[in-house]
Design a protein around this motif. Structure first.
Motif, PDB file in Angstrom:
ATOM      1  N   LEU A  72       0.842  -1.206   0.000  1.00 30.20           N
ATOM      2  CA  LEU A  72       0.000   0.000   0.000  1.00 30.20           C
ATOM      3  C   LEU A  72       0.873   1.250   0.000  1.00 30.20           C
ATOM      4  N   ASN A  73       2.173   1.053   0.128  1.00 29.46           N
ATOM      5  CA  ASN A  73       3.082   2.197   0.123  1.00 29.46           C
ATOM      6  C   ASN A  73       3.351   2.696  -1.306  1.00 29.46           C
ATOM      7  N   SER A  74       4.212   3.694  -1.411  1.00 23.38           N
ATOM      8  CA  SER A  74       4.307   4.462  -2.660  1.00 23.38           C
ATOM      9  C   SER A  74       5.391   3.976  -3.621  1.00 23.38           C
ATOM     10  N   VAL A  75       5.241   4.387  -4.863  1.00 24.57           N
ATOM     11  CA  VAL A  75       6.117   3.941  -5.951  1.00 24.57           C
ATOM     12  C   VAL A  75       6.746   5.176  -6.620  1.00 24.57           C
ATOM     13  N   PRO A  76       8.075   5.175  -6.795  1.00 25.70           N
ATOM     14  CA  PRO A  76       8.692   6.294  -7.519  1.00 25.70           C
ATOM     15  C   PRO A  76       8.524   6.129  -9.032  1.00 25.70           C
ATOM     16  N   ILE A  77       7.900   7.118  -9.646  1.00 22.70           N
ATOM     17  CA  ILE A  77       7.823   7.164 -11.113  1.00 22.70           C
ATOM     18  C   ILE A  77       8.656   8.377 -11.524  1.00 22.70           C
ATOM     19  N   LEU A  78       9.826   8.108 -12.114  1.00 21.96           N
ATOM     20  CA  LEU A  78      10.745   9.196 -12.454  1.00 21.96           C
ATOM     21  C   LEU A  78      10.342   9.870 -13.750  1.00 21.96           C
ATOM     22  N   MET A  79      10.416  11.193 -13.766  1.00 20.05           N
ATOM     23  CA  MET A  79      10.170  11.951 -14.996  1.00 20.05           C
ATOM     24  C   MET A  79      11.494  12.557 -15.466  1.00 20.05           C
ATOM     25  N   TYR A  80      11.961  12.063 -16.596  1.00 18.79           N
ATOM     26  CA  TYR A  80      13.165  12.635 -17.210  1.00 18.79           C
ATOM     27  C   TYR A  80      12.781  13.298 -18.528  1.00 18.79           C
ATOM     28  N   HIS A  81      13.691  14.175 -19.009  1.00 20.83           N
ATOM     29  CA  HIS A  81      13.525  14.751 -20.337  1.00 20.83           C
ATOM     30  C   HIS A  81      14.753  14.384 -21.178  1.00 20.83           C
ATOM     31  N   ARG A  82      15.586  15.388 -21.495  1.00 25.96           N
ATOM     32  CA  ARG A  82      16.731  15.107 -22.372  1.00 25.96           C
ATOM     33  C   ARG A  82      17.953  14.676 -21.568  1.00 25.96           C
ATOM     34  N   ILE A  83      18.674  13.708 -22.114  1.00 27.36           N
ATOM     35  CA  ILE A  83      19.921  13.270 -21.486  1.00 27.36           C
ATOM     36  C   ILE A  83      21.062  13.722 -22.403  1.00 27.36           C
ATOM     37  N   TYR A  84      21.949  14.551 -21.865  1.00 29.15           N
ATOM     38  CA  TYR A  84      23.022  15.130 -22.668  1.00 29.15           C
ATOM     39  C   TYR A  84      24.364  14.455 -22.415  1.00 29.15           C
ATOM     40  N   ASP A  85      25.174  14.387 -23.453  1.00 31.24           N
ATOM     41  CA  ASP A  85      26.507  13.803 -23.357  1.00 31.24           C
ATOM     42  C   ASP A  85      27.426  14.759 -22.599  1.00 31.24           C
ATOM     43  N   MET A  86      27.250  14.802 -21.300  1.00 27.42           N
ATOM     44  CA  MET A  86      28.010  15.730 -20.456  1.00 27.42           C
ATOM     45  C   MET A  86      28.339  15.056 -19.132  1.00 27.42           C
ATOM     46  N   LYS A  87      29.429  15.533 -18.516  1.00 32.83           N
ATOM     47  CA  LYS A  87      29.756  15.183 -17.134  1.00 32.83           C
ATOM     48  C   LYS A  87      29.089  16.231 -16.240  1.00 32.83           C
ATOM     49  N   ASN A  88      28.922  15.897 -14.983  1.00 31.79           N
ATOM     50  CA  ASN A  88      28.341  16.890 -14.063  1.00 31.79           C
ATOM     51  C   ASN A  88      29.230  18.137 -13.979  1.00 31.79           C
ATOM     52  N   SER A  89      30.537  17.908 -14.106  1.00 34.33           N
ATOM     53  CA  SER A  89      31.453  19.056 -14.000  1.00 34.33           C
ATOM     54  C   SER A  89      31.361  19.978 -15.223  1.00 34.33           C
ATOM     55  N   LEU A 299       1.026  13.628 -14.232  1.00 35.44           N
ATOM     56  CA  LEU A 299       1.406  15.007 -13.929  1.00 35.44           C
ATOM     57  C   LEU A 299       2.922  15.187 -14.106  1.00 35.44           C
ATOM     58  N   CYS A 300       3.385  16.428 -13.926  1.00 32.14           N
ATOM     59  CA  CYS A 300       4.817  16.750 -14.012  1.00 32.14           C
ATOM     60  C   CYS A 300       5.400  16.856 -12.610  1.00 32.14           C
ATOM     61  N   GLY A 301       6.105  15.833 -12.197  1.00 33.13           N
ATOM     62  CA  GLY A 301       6.785  16.008 -10.931  1.00 33.13           C
ATOM     63  C   GLY A 301       5.850  15.958  -9.747  1.00 33.13           C
ATOM     64  N   TRP A 302       6.166  16.025  -8.694  1.00 33.95           N
ATOM     65  CA  TRP A 302       7.146  16.402  -7.759  1.00 33.95           C
ATOM     66  C   TRP A 302       7.445  15.319  -6.743  1.00 33.95           C
ATOM     67  N   THR A 303       6.562  14.308  -6.694  1.00 36.15           N
ATOM     68  CA  THR A 303       6.728  13.336  -5.608  1.00 36.15           C
ATOM     69  C   THR A 303       6.312  11.928  -6.019  1.00 36.15           C
ATOM     70  N   ARG A 304       6.484  11.010  -5.118  1.00 34.36           N
ATOM     71  CA  ARG A 304       6.165   9.588  -5.336  1.00 34.36           C
ATOM     72  C   ARG A 304       4.679   9.393  -5.639  1.00 34.36           C
ATOM     73  N   ALA A 305       4.393   8.303  -6.359  1.00 32.52           N
ATOM     74  CA  ALA A 305       3.008   8.005  -6.729  1.00 32.52           C
ATOM     75  C   ALA A 305       2.377   7.083  -5.691  1.00 32.52           C
ATOM     76  N   TYR A 306       1.110   7.298  -5.444  1.00 31.40           N
ATOM     77  CA  TYR A 306       0.380   6.378  -4.582  1.00 31.40           C
ATOM     78  C   TYR A 306       0.343   4.992  -5.211  1.00 31.40           C
ATOM     79  N   SER A 307       0.341   3.977  -4.377  1.00 32.52           N
ATOM     80  CA  SER A 307       0.097   2.615  -4.861  1.00 32.52           C
ATOM     81  C   SER A 307      -1.255   2.612  -5.569  1.00 32.52           C
ATOM     82  N   PRO A 308      -1.363   1.849  -6.680  1.00 37.23           N
ATOM     83  CA  PRO A 308      -2.661   1.820  -7.376  1.00 37.23           C
ATOM     84  C   PRO A 308      -3.768   1.194  -6.527  1.00 37.23           C
ATOM     85  N   PHE A 309      -3.397   0.612  -5.392  1.00 34.34           N
ATOM     86  CA  PHE A 309      -4.396  -0.079  -4.581  1.00 34.34           C
ATOM     87  C   PHE A 309      -5.071   0.827  -3.547  1.00 34.34           C
TER      88      PHE A 309
END
Ligand SMILES: [Zn+2]
Length: 379
Positions: A72-89, A299-309
């Motif tokens: 009955l607990n929550s599930v993370p559904i990640l929302m990503y967009h573009r992934i760029y060929d870059m390092k964090n630095s 929706l767009c973001g911001w938090t974990r999704a409720y269990s479908p149950f």
């Protein structure tokens, strides 16, 4: 009397703590408060039978408890967009953010995200299975769901191999997913890509071929509307065009193999109130002779999704976590996973046909609401 007061105060405290720490934009989170109410209602809830089907692993209530099984607990559904060929630095923004608000991510950060979810005991599953209430994750593990919006820098084609398979840019989303898939066979790598009319921007012919490859290789493709319009501002006819045109295109390219799910551009509308009947066109309509039906919207973001149950689950406004960094604040990945890992995460019993949870989490009697005809096991 005194006892009741103490319980009431405790509940209030639990609720305000959740309100402060939850990434929930004003929506009340009931998970914590229901589980805190344990002691008052135990006598009535423990009468629920604990039975298992022959397919279910034979576990005792003590084992479920020790392993924290809770569906009955929550599930993370990640929302990503573009992934760029870059390092964090390479970026001037926080962590792996490529832009100020972190909608786009570096390849380095995205790969690290995937490794981190795996190490924390999360395993991937398809979004469409989640909507079906079919959560097939090994015993003791938690589901994580990946989504990508807009189709840009997600599937970057470099050419075709002799056997007809696509050659991906190793730094785009699917390039990294394929690398992780090869490395961790038990991760069940999958993702749902939500496209507009420009698809993945590899040219129509290439995209048609690559989309066929994707659905044959464990990926899903969904609807992000034709022109990326804010549907909350559109009339019924425009919504029907925006949603229907993409379904019609997907039906042409990968007939019957796309998912009937819409990722709402800009997360709009945020709700589907009765006084806005035009929003029903997101779910049912006909465009250019093609009749469609949408099973869920995101929706767009911001938090974990409720269990479908559970009672608060709403297929019209499924919540997602924006895949970005902000030093553990403002609903970034770290803050969300810290909350999940601190008693909020869905932990599977390994059987997609059963719903297993501590009886105390349904002490209200109505937190478990949608059973999808599964067998219910409370302990
Ligand atoms: Zn978008």
């Amino acid at each position: 009397m005194l006892n009741k007061k103490i319980v009431a105060l405790f509940l209030l405290a639990a609720m305000s703590i959740t309100a402060l720490t939850g990434c929930n934009s004003g929506e009340e989170e009931t998970e914590a408060s229901t589980s805190e109410a344990t002691t008052t209602t135990e006598a009535t809830t423990t009468t629920e039978a604990t039975t298992t089907t022959s397919a279910a692993p034979t576990k005792t209530a003590e084992e479920y408890k020790a392993d924290g099984i809770n569906e009955l607990n929550s599930v993370p559904i990640l929302m990503y967009h573009r992934i760029y060929d870059m390092k964090n630095s390479d970026t001037e923004y926080t962590g792996g953010n490529v832009d100020k608000d972190g909608y786009n991510r570096t390849a380095e950060a995205f790969e690290a995200d995937l490794r981190s979810y795996y190490q924390m005991g999360y395993r991937m599953m398809r979004l469409t299975d989640f909507v079906d209430g079919r959560i097939d994750v090994a015993y003791g593990y938690s589901p994580v769901i990946l989504t990508f919006d807009d189709g840009i820098r997600d599937v970057v084609l470099q050419g075709w191999n002799e056997d007809g398979s696509p050659k991906f840019d190793p730094s785009c989303a699917i390039g990294i997913l394929e690398k992780i898939k090869a490395e961790f066979p038990d991760y069940n790598v999958t993702a749902t890509f939500f496209v507009n009319s420009s698809l993945f921007e590899n040219g129509e012919e290439n995209d048609r071929k690559v989309m066929k490859w994707m659905v044959d290789n464990g990926y899903d493709i969904g609807n992000h509307t034709r022109d990326h319009k804010k549907l909350g501002d559109c009339d019924a006819a425009e919504i029907e065009t925006q949603v229907g045109a993409i379904y019609k295109k997907l039906e042409d390219i990968i007939p019957g193999q796309y998912v009937n799910i819409v990722a709402l551009p800009f997360g709009s509308p945020e709700s589907m109130p009765a006084e806005k009947p035009q929003y029903q066109k997101i779910f049912d309509g006909t465009y250019d002779g093609f009749t469609y039906h949408t099973r869920a919207s995101l929706l767009c973001g911001w938090t974990r999704a409720y269990s479908p149950f559970v009672r608060e689950y709403n297929y019209t406004c499924i919540r997602r976590i924006r895949g970005y960094d902000n030093n553990g604040e403002d609903c970034d990945i770290k803050q969300n996973f810290d909350q999940l890992n601190n008693g909020k995460r869905y932990i599977s019993d390994g059987n997609p046909d059963t719903i297993v949870f501590p009886a105390s989490d349904n002490s209200s009697g109505d937190w478990l609401k949608n059973t999808f005809d599964h067998q219910v096991i409370s302990y």
